[in-house]
Scaffold this active site. Sequence first.
Site, short mmCIF file in Angstrom:
data_model
loop_
_atom_site.label_atom_id
_atom_site.label_comp_id
_atom_site.label_asym_id
_atom_site.label_seq_id
_atom_site.Cartn_x
_atom_site.Cartn_y
_atom_site.Cartn_z
N ILE A 290 -0.03 -34.71 43.78
CA ILE A 290 1.29 -35.29 43.53
C ILE A 290 2.31 -34.56 44.39
CG2 ILE A 290 3.08 -35.61 41.77
CD1 ILE A 290 0.72 -35.88 39.75
N LEU A 291 3.11 -35.30 45.13
CA LEU A 291 4.08 -34.69 46.03
C LEU A 291 5.38 -34.40 45.28
CD1 LEU A 291 3.47 -37.01 49.10
CD2 LEU A 291 2.77 -34.62 48.87
N ASP B 79 2.53 -42.99 41.42
CA ASP B 79 2.25 -44.38 41.76
C ASP B 79 3.29 -45.35 41.22
OD1 ASP B 79 -1.19 -43.57 41.08
OD2 ASP B 79 -0.11 -43.47 43.00
N HIS C 70 -3.16 -47.19 47.08
CA HIS C 70 -3.71 -46.96 45.74
C HIS C 70 -4.75 -48.02 45.42
CE1 HIS C 70 -3.74 -45.53 41.61
NE2 HIS C 70 -3.73 -46.78 41.23
N GLY D 107 7.59 -40.23 41.11
CA GLY D 107 6.68 -40.56 40.01
C GLY D 107 5.24 -40.66 40.48
N ARG E 272 1.98 -23.08 42.75
CA ARG E 272 2.17 -24.47 43.19
C ARG E 272 3.50 -24.65 43.90
NH1 ARG E 272 -0.31 -29.58 42.36
NH2 ARG E 272 0.81 -30.99 43.76
C1 GRF Z 1 -8.88 -44.57 48.61
O1 GRF Z 1 -9.45 -45.55 47.80
C2 GRF Z 1 -7.49 -44.26 48.12
O2 GRF Z 1 -6.79 -45.35 47.59
C3 GRF Z 1 -7.77 -43.29 47.03
O3 GRF Z 1 -8.77 -42.45 47.57
C4 GRF Z 1 -9.58 -43.24 48.45
C5 GRF Z 1 -9.71 -42.48 49.76
O4 GRF Z 1 -10.79 -42.95 50.47
N1 GRF Z 1 -6.63 -42.54 46.59
P1 GRF Z 1 -11.24 -42.25 51.85
O5 GRF Z 1 -11.35 -40.77 51.59
O6 GRF Z 1 -10.18 -42.56 52.86
O7 GRF Z 1 -12.54 -42.88 52.19
#
Ligand code: GRF
Length: 186
Positions: free
Chosen positions: A89-90, A140, A104, A138, A62
């Site tokens: 996670i970055l 989100d 999110h 963190g 990783r």
């Molecule tokens: C979105 O709802 C985003 O918030 C979540 O994954 C989804 C991605 O959707 N982390 P798409 O692949 O762009 O359709």
Amino acid sequence: MKRIVILASGTGSLAQEIINADFSDVDGEVVAVVCDKPGAQVLQRAEAAHIESYLIAMIDDRAQWNRELETLIAALRPTLVVSAGFMRILPEAITTRFKIINSHPALLPAFPGAHAVRDALAAGATETGTTIHWVDAGVDTGEVIAQEKIEILASDTEESLHERIKIIERGLIVATIRRVLPTLEQ
Ligand code: GRF
């Protein structure tokens, strides 16, 4: 020109909305899509839009993958990195070096993490929505930039609710990029 780099892992409907948008009024341009999943639909979307795309598949080491991702992003010289359905996670080395926003599918700080839609349903929440936030080290936890609410329907399944959230996500992430870009140095 302010360079926008998209990170995505899956279907890429948010990425598509960003690709379709015209940011010339805020001196912005989508220059690349970076993906960690071989065969992900977002790669096809980038190709169809003639936007450079890069696959950086996860490896066992990783720390090595983190370094390779950092090197790749740096080479793309982003003004703004947009995490649009990037399910990794970055590392702090990346979150402190680049300006990154994330979309999110919940009203943070409620329901952080990879199962936000499912968690909102399981908790019996009556409303949820989307949050665009700065990415820090963190999960989100970064500063919230914008949010939009929707009602959870009694008939909602995880899938139906997530699709309704994505509709508002697509609009809000484009509006947020348009708002944030003018505040960033080239
Ligand atoms: C979105 O709802 C985003 O918030 C979540 O994954 C989804 C991605 O959707 N982390 P798409 O692949 O762009 O359709």
